[in-house]
Design a protein around this motif. Structure first.
Motif, mmCIF file in Angstrom:
data_model
loop_
_atom_site.group_PDB
_atom_site.id
_atom_site.type_symbol
_atom_site.label_atom_id
_atom_site.label_comp_id
_atom_site.label_asym_id
_atom_site.label_seq_id
_atom_site.Cartn_x
_atom_site.Cartn_y
_atom_site.Cartn_z
ATOM 1 N N UNK A 155 0.845 -1.191 0.000
ATOM 2 C CA UNK A 155 0.000 0.000 0.000
ATOM 3 C C UNK A 155 0.877 1.237 0.000
ATOM 4 N N UNK A 156 0.751 2.050 -1.052
ATOM 5 C CA UNK A 156 1.460 3.321 -1.156
ATOM 6 C C UNK A 156 0.551 4.443 -0.679
ATOM 7 N N UNK A 157 1.035 5.297 0.225
ATOM 8 C CA UNK A 157 0.342 6.531 0.574
ATOM 9 C C UNK A 157 0.672 7.575 -0.486
ATOM 10 N N UNK A 184 -0.888 -7.627 -4.732
ATOM 11 C CA UNK A 184 -1.912 -6.615 -4.986
ATOM 12 C C UNK A 184 -1.337 -5.259 -4.607
ATOM 13 N N UNK A 185 -1.474 -4.283 -5.492
ATOM 14 C CA UNK A 185 -0.888 -2.958 -5.256
ATOM 15 C C UNK A 185 -1.985 -1.943 -4.954
ATOM 16 N N UNK A 186 -1.953 -1.373 -3.753
ATOM 17 C CA UNK A 186 -2.929 -0.365 -3.340
ATOM 18 C C UNK A 186 -2.319 1.022 -3.332
ATOM 19 N N UNK A 187 -3.153 2.000 -3.667
ATOM 20 C CA UNK A 187 -2.742 3.404 -3.715
ATOM 21 C C UNK A 187 -3.778 4.190 -2.928
ATOM 22 N N UNK A 188 -3.359 4.725 -1.773
ATOM 23 C CA UNK A 188 -4.290 5.284 -0.805
ATOM 24 C C UNK A 188 -4.026 6.769 -0.579
ATOM 25 N N UNK A 189 -5.065 7.553 -0.726
ATOM 26 C CA UNK A 189 -5.012 8.985 -0.450
ATOM 27 C C UNK A 189 -5.735 9.244 0.871
#
Length: 268
Positions: A155-157, A184-189
């Protein structure tokens, strides 16, 4: 069915005599009938209300699917099941309960944080990996958290999730040698400490409208980095998913479920 837009075929085989198995050809035949992100199969279990197995649209079997488990639990609740259910799965045991509004909340078990649990190909601090990906405009994303929810996530912030070329960078992350089982690649704002905007590039499925285990992984990873509380609403493209990480380490997921239609799969 779908859970916040995350599309499934749910096959209830609890009255069958043995477990089913699906390969690429079987998944392709199902895709000809109805487009979906994951196939959820319920088989009989001697230790729980059902054994739950998951296949991605590329034919690969995976250990967990949060929204799919919610959909399966809701289906069993609607079929008259008691308000507390248990599942066995290759990703570990899971439990579900029916909420007062009729929704299904699933306990996906403890978040797994050791580098061997993800798994990674070499020892690394999973709170903030020494890993990054270059962006086409010359920028770079670095320092994601890594979490296993029965399946592997990073998970990338990020500052603006809608500005990222996820279809381009997602496959690079999914197939990086650091992740021997892919990832699984997550992108979180982070919009507030209890409000997260999330997109996930799922291994074997690509970009989907929502990812339940991805939402759980995002909350855990971001909380470990001090960015959010232990409970938040994760907004995906397909809807909002309430997630909480309890003090015993278990991660709970709820949200909307829709039964679209029943399919006749005889002969496939």
């Amino acid at each position: 069915m779908n859970g916040a837009g995350n599309a499934f075929i749910v096959l209830d085989r609890r009255d069958a005599s043995g477990p089913a198995a699906y390969g690429e050809s079987g998944i392709a035949a199902l895709l000809d009938v109805h487009p979906f992100d994951q196939l959820i199969v319920l088989d009989p279990s001697s230790d729980a209300d059902a054994d739950l197995r998951v296949w991605n649209r590329d034919g690969g079997e995976v250990g967990a699917c949060g929204n799919g488990t919610r959909a399966a639990a809701w289906l069993l609740f609607e079929d008259g099941a008691k308000p507390q259910l248990s599942f066995t799965s290759s990703g570990g045991p899971m439990r579900a309960q029916r909420l007062s509004d009729g929704a299904a909340e699933v306990d996906l078990g403890p978040a797994r944080l050791d580098w061997r649990d993800i798994p990674l190909s070499l020892p690394m601090d999973t709170m903030r990996l020494d890993f990054g990906v270059n962006l086409p405009d010359g920028g770079r994303l670095e320092g994601p958290g890594a979490v296993s929810m029965g399946n592997p996530h990073v998970v990338f912030a990020v500052d603006d999730v809608l500005a990222l070329p996820l279809a381009e960078i997602g496959p690079c992350i999914e197939h990086d040698p650091l992740f021997p089982d892919r990832v699984n690649a997550g992108f979180a704002q982070v919009r507030d400490r209890d409000d997260i905007r999330l997109k996930v590039f799922e291994r074997g499925a690509g970009l989907t409208l929502a990812c339940g285990t991805g939402a759980c992984a995002a909350l855990v990873a971001l909380h470990r980095q001090g960015l959010v509380n232990r409970e938040a609403v994760i907004e995906a493209d397909g809807g909002k998913l309430p997630v909480r990480w309890d003090t015993e380490g278990h991660v709970h997921l709820s949200g909307p479920v829709v039964l679209e239609r029943e399919l006749d799969l005889r002969g496939l």
